[in-house]
Motif scaffolding. Structure first.
Motif, PDB file in Angstrom:
ATOM      1  N   LEU A  93       0.819  -1.214   0.000  1.00 50.92           N
ATOM      2  CA  LEU A  93       0.000   0.000   0.000  1.00 50.92           C
ATOM      3  C   LEU A  93       0.852   1.263   0.000  1.00 50.92           C
ATOM      4  N   CYS A  94       2.031   1.226   0.615  1.00 50.33           N
ATOM      5  CA  CYS A  94       2.851   2.446   0.612  1.00 50.33           C
ATOM      6  C   CYS A  94       3.287   2.789  -0.803  1.00 50.33           C
ATOM      7  N   MET A  95       3.465   1.781  -1.655  1.00 54.96           N
ATOM      8  CA  MET A  95       3.806   2.029  -3.050  1.00 54.96           C
ATOM      9  C   MET A  95       2.572   2.386  -3.869  1.00 54.96           C
ATOM     10  N   MET A  96       1.458   1.706  -3.612  1.00 56.18           N
ATOM     11  CA  MET A  96       0.239   1.996  -4.358  1.00 56.18           C
ATOM     12  C   MET A  96      -0.246   3.409  -4.075  1.00 56.18           C
ATOM     13  N   CYS A  97      -0.113   3.831  -2.819  1.00 56.14           N
ATOM     14  CA  CYS A  97      -0.546   5.177  -2.447  1.00 56.14           C
ATOM     15  C   CYS A  97       0.261   6.222  -3.200  1.00 56.14           C
ATOM     16  N   TYR A  98       1.574   6.014  -3.307  1.00 52.33           N
ATOM     17  CA  TYR A  98       2.385   6.979  -4.045  1.00 52.33           C
ATOM     18  C   TYR A  98       2.056   6.929  -5.539  1.00 52.33           C
ATOM     19  N   SER A  99       1.680   5.751  -6.037  1.00 53.13           N
ATOM     20  CA  SER A  99       1.251   5.662  -7.437  1.00 53.13           C
ATOM     21  C   SER A  99      -0.011   6.469  -7.671  1.00 53.13           C
ATOM     22  N   VAL A 100      -0.948   6.429  -6.712  1.00 54.46           N
ATOM     23  CA  VAL A 100      -2.156   7.248  -6.805  1.00 54.46           C
ATOM     24  C   VAL A 100      -1.791   8.728  -6.809  1.00 54.46           C
ATOM     25  N   MET A 101      -0.831   9.111  -5.970  1.00 50.66           N
ATOM     26  CA  MET A 101      -0.387  10.499  -5.946  1.00 50.66           C
ATOM     27  C   MET A 101       0.274  10.892  -7.264  1.00 50.66           C
ATOM     28  N   THR A 102       1.001   9.968  -7.854  1.00 47.73           N
ATOM     29  CA  THR A 102       1.652  10.253  -9.138  1.00 47.73           C
ATOM     30  C   THR A 102       0.618  10.502 -10.230  1.00 47.73           C
ATOM     31  N   LEU A 103      -0.390   9.644 -10.303  1.00 50.44           N
ATOM     32  CA  LEU A 103      -1.455   9.840 -11.291  1.00 50.44           C
ATOM     33  C   LEU A 103      -2.213  11.136 -11.028  1.00 50.44           C
ATOM     34  N   SER A 104      -2.449  11.425  -9.759  1.00 42.40           N
ATOM     35  CA  SER A 104      -3.131  12.674  -9.415  1.00 42.40           C
ATOM     36  C   SER A 104      -2.287  13.880  -9.805  1.00 42.40           C
ATOM     37  N   SER A 105      -0.973  13.777  -9.653  1.00 41.12           N
ATOM     38  CA  SER A 105      -0.089  14.883 -10.023  1.00 41.12           C
ATOM     39  C   SER A 105      -0.113  15.127 -11.523  1.00 41.12           C
ATOM     40  N   ILE A 106      -0.173  14.038 -12.293  1.00 41.36           N
ATOM     41  CA  ILE A 106      -0.312  14.195 -13.745  1.00 41.36           C
ATOM     42  C   ILE A 106      -1.628  14.892 -14.073  1.00 41.36           C
ATOM     43  N   GLY A 107      -2.686  14.506 -13.364  1.00 40.64           N
ATOM     44  CA  GLY A 107      -3.977  15.161 -13.566  1.00 40.64           C
ATOM     45  C   GLY A 107      -3.936  16.637 -13.218  1.00 40.64           C
ATOM     46  N   THR A 108      -3.136  17.004 -12.210  1.00 43.56           N
ATOM     47  CA  THR A 108      -3.007  18.412 -11.830  1.00 43.56           C
ATOM     48  C   THR A 108      -2.270  19.218 -12.881  1.00 43.56           C
ATOM     49  N   LEU A 109      -1.157  18.677 -13.370  1.00 44.68           N
ATOM     50  CA  LEU A 109      -0.300  19.441 -14.282  1.00 44.68           C
ATOM     51  C   LEU A 109      -0.780  19.393 -15.731  1.00 44.68           C
ATOM     52  N   VAL A 110      -1.313  18.263 -16.169  1.00 51.18           N
ATOM     53  CA  VAL A 110      -1.670  18.092 -17.577  1.00 51.18           C
ATOM     54  C   VAL A 110      -3.129  18.460 -17.836  1.00 51.18           C
ATOM     55  N   TRP A 111      -4.039  17.834 -17.092  1.00 49.50           N
ATOM     56  CA  TRP A 111      -5.464  18.047 -17.353  1.00 49.50           C
ATOM     57  C   TRP A 111      -6.095  19.078 -16.429  1.00 49.50           C
ATOM     58  N   LYS A 112      -5.347  19.503 -15.391  1.00 49.70           N
ATOM     59  CA  LYS A 112      -5.862  20.485 -14.433  1.00 49.70           C
ATOM     60  C   LYS A 112      -7.202  20.038 -13.850  1.00 49.70           C
ATOM     61  N   HIS A 113      -7.265  18.774 -13.505  1.00 47.42           N
ATOM     62  CA  HIS A 113      -8.469  18.202 -12.905  1.00 47.42           C
ATOM     63  C   HIS A 113      -8.722  18.870 -11.557  1.00 47.42           C
ATOM     64  N   PRO A 114      -9.933  19.350 -11.318  1.00 42.91           N
ATOM     65  CA  PRO A 114     -10.185  20.104 -10.079  1.00 42.91           C
ATOM     66  C   PRO A 114      -9.920  19.322  -8.800  1.00 42.91           C
ATOM     67  N   LEU A 115     -10.099  18.003  -8.826  1.00 46.57           N
ATOM     68  CA  LEU A 115      -9.929  17.207  -7.614  1.00 46.57           C
ATOM     69  C   LEU A 115      -8.607  16.447  -7.582  1.00 46.57           C
ATOM     70  N   ALA A 116      -7.764  16.611  -8.601  1.00 44.26           N
ATOM     71  CA  ALA A 116      -6.509  15.868  -8.639  1.00 44.26           C
ATOM     72  C   ALA A 116      -5.596  16.285  -7.498  1.00 44.26           C
ATOM     73  N   ASP A 117      -5.480  17.592  -7.276  1.00 44.84           N
ATOM     74  CA  ASP A 117      -4.648  18.071  -6.180  1.00 44.84           C
ATOM     75  C   ASP A 117      -5.212  17.643  -4.839  1.00 44.84           C
ATOM     76  N   VAL A 118      -6.535  17.643  -4.717  1.00 38.74           N
ATOM     77  CA  VAL A 118      -7.178  17.181  -3.481  1.00 38.74           C
ATOM     78  C   VAL A 118      -6.839  15.717  -3.229  1.00 38.74           C
ATOM     79  N   SER A 119      -6.859  14.912  -4.278  1.00 37.68           N
ATOM     80  CA  SER A 119      -6.537  13.494  -4.156  1.00 37.68           C
ATOM     81  C   SER A 119      -5.103  13.288  -3.699  1.00 37.68           C
ATOM     82  N   ALA A 120      -4.165  14.006  -4.323  1.00 39.65           N
ATOM     83  CA  ALA A 120      -2.757  13.840  -3.969  1.00 39.65           C
ATOM     84  C   ALA A 120      -2.488  14.278  -2.538  1.00 39.65           C
ATOM     85  N   LYS A 121      -3.015  15.441  -2.169  1.00 42.27           N
ATOM     86  CA  LYS A 121      -2.776  15.947  -0.820  1.00 42.27           C
ATOM     87  C   LYS A 121      -3.391  15.030   0.231  1.00 42.27           C
ATOM     88  N   SER A 122      -4.559  14.476  -0.051  1.00 45.93           N
ATOM     89  CA  SER A 122      -5.229  13.612   0.914  1.00 45.93           C
ATOM     90  C   SER A 122      -4.519  12.265   1.059  1.00 45.93           C
TER      91      SER A 122
END
Length: 254
Positions: A64-93
């Motif tokens: 889970l410690c690796m899967m959680c960081y993978s979720v943060m990585t995908l969320s970070s891509i969503g923040t920078l590329v697609w500017k998804h409104p909840l991507a940053d919320v997902s990564a921070k949470s």
């Protein structure tokens, strides 16, 4: 409704309100079954004895410690590329949850390593790279707290998260690339698991239970972060409305 529709925070909160109770119930049920199988059904190891039961906590936490960081990585891509409104919320949470799982993996690994290796800690590739991951989690959490504007903090954290993602393949393949004390993969293998079914099934049940616990905690944390940002926005709006006008009188609230 398309998946992108859940980018709307209000719709996402309604989704969480419906899904969270069922997900929590299933998580608790699997934990009850998994813990019973792990400590009362699964046999002792012929070499490690009852010490092997630490595996049922350590291995899922490490996954889970690796899967959680993978979720943060995908969320970070969503923040920078697609500017998804909840991507940053997902990564921070996800960051505090990932830090907790990583800490759990390090502690249980040390407790398991003492009777097996004769020491709580060795600076081998797997242990060191997981420690680096834990430090990355703490650094990202600190970054979010030190920047006042959540938008700018999210962009900076997204870049740092993507840089830190280079550590994930090092953690995964460190046992294959270098001579470490950790054994190679024994569950996810092309030729099938090498663990006896009496030990494998409790481990898989615990892994699914831990995964559901992550999603429960993640959804709860995202809900709280959305509400926290709404409160911040209302306070800023109220403070702006209370500022005096050109003549020194307070501006009327909208």
């Amino acid at each position: 409704m398309a998946f992108w529709d859940y980018a709307n925070p209000t719709r996402f909160l309604r989704f969480v309100q419906v899904v969270l109770p069922w997900l929590t119930g299933l998580c608790l049920l699997l934990f009850a079954v998994g813990l019973y199988m792990s400590f009362f059904v699964a046999p002792e190891d012929y070499q490690q004895g009852d010490t092997v039961r630490i595996m049922y906590i350590h291995v899922p936490a490490a996954w889970l410690c690796m899967m959680c960081y993978s979720v943060m990585t995908l969320s970070s891509i969503g923040t920078l590329v697609w500017k998804h409104p909840l991507a940053d919320v997902s990564a921070k949470s996800a960051a505090p949850i990932g830090a907790a799982f990583t800490f759990m993996a390090l502690v249980t690994g040390s407790l398991w390593g003492k009777p097996m290796w004769g020491t709580y800690w060795v600076w081998d590739a797997r242990l060191t790279s997981v420690l680096v991951l834990f430090i990355m989690y703490l650094g990202l959490m600190t970054l979010w707290r030190t920047m006042e504007d959540p938008i700018n903090a999210g962009k900076a954290a997204a870049v740092l998260t993507l840089v830190g993602a280079l550590n994930l393949p090092i953690i995964k393949f460190s046992v294959d690339w270098w001579n470490t004390l950790h054994q190679p993969a024994s569950v996810m293998r092309f030729d099938g698991p090498t663990i006896h079914p009496d030990i494998l099934w409790p481990l898989l049940v615990m892994a699914v239970a831990f995964t559901l616990m992550f999603f429960v905690l993640h959804l709860m944390a995202m809900r709280n972060e959305i509400l926290r940002r709404r409160v911040r926005a209302l306070r800023m709006r109220a403070a702006s409305a209370a500022q005096p006008g050109p003549a020194g009188a307070a501006q009327p609230a909208e």
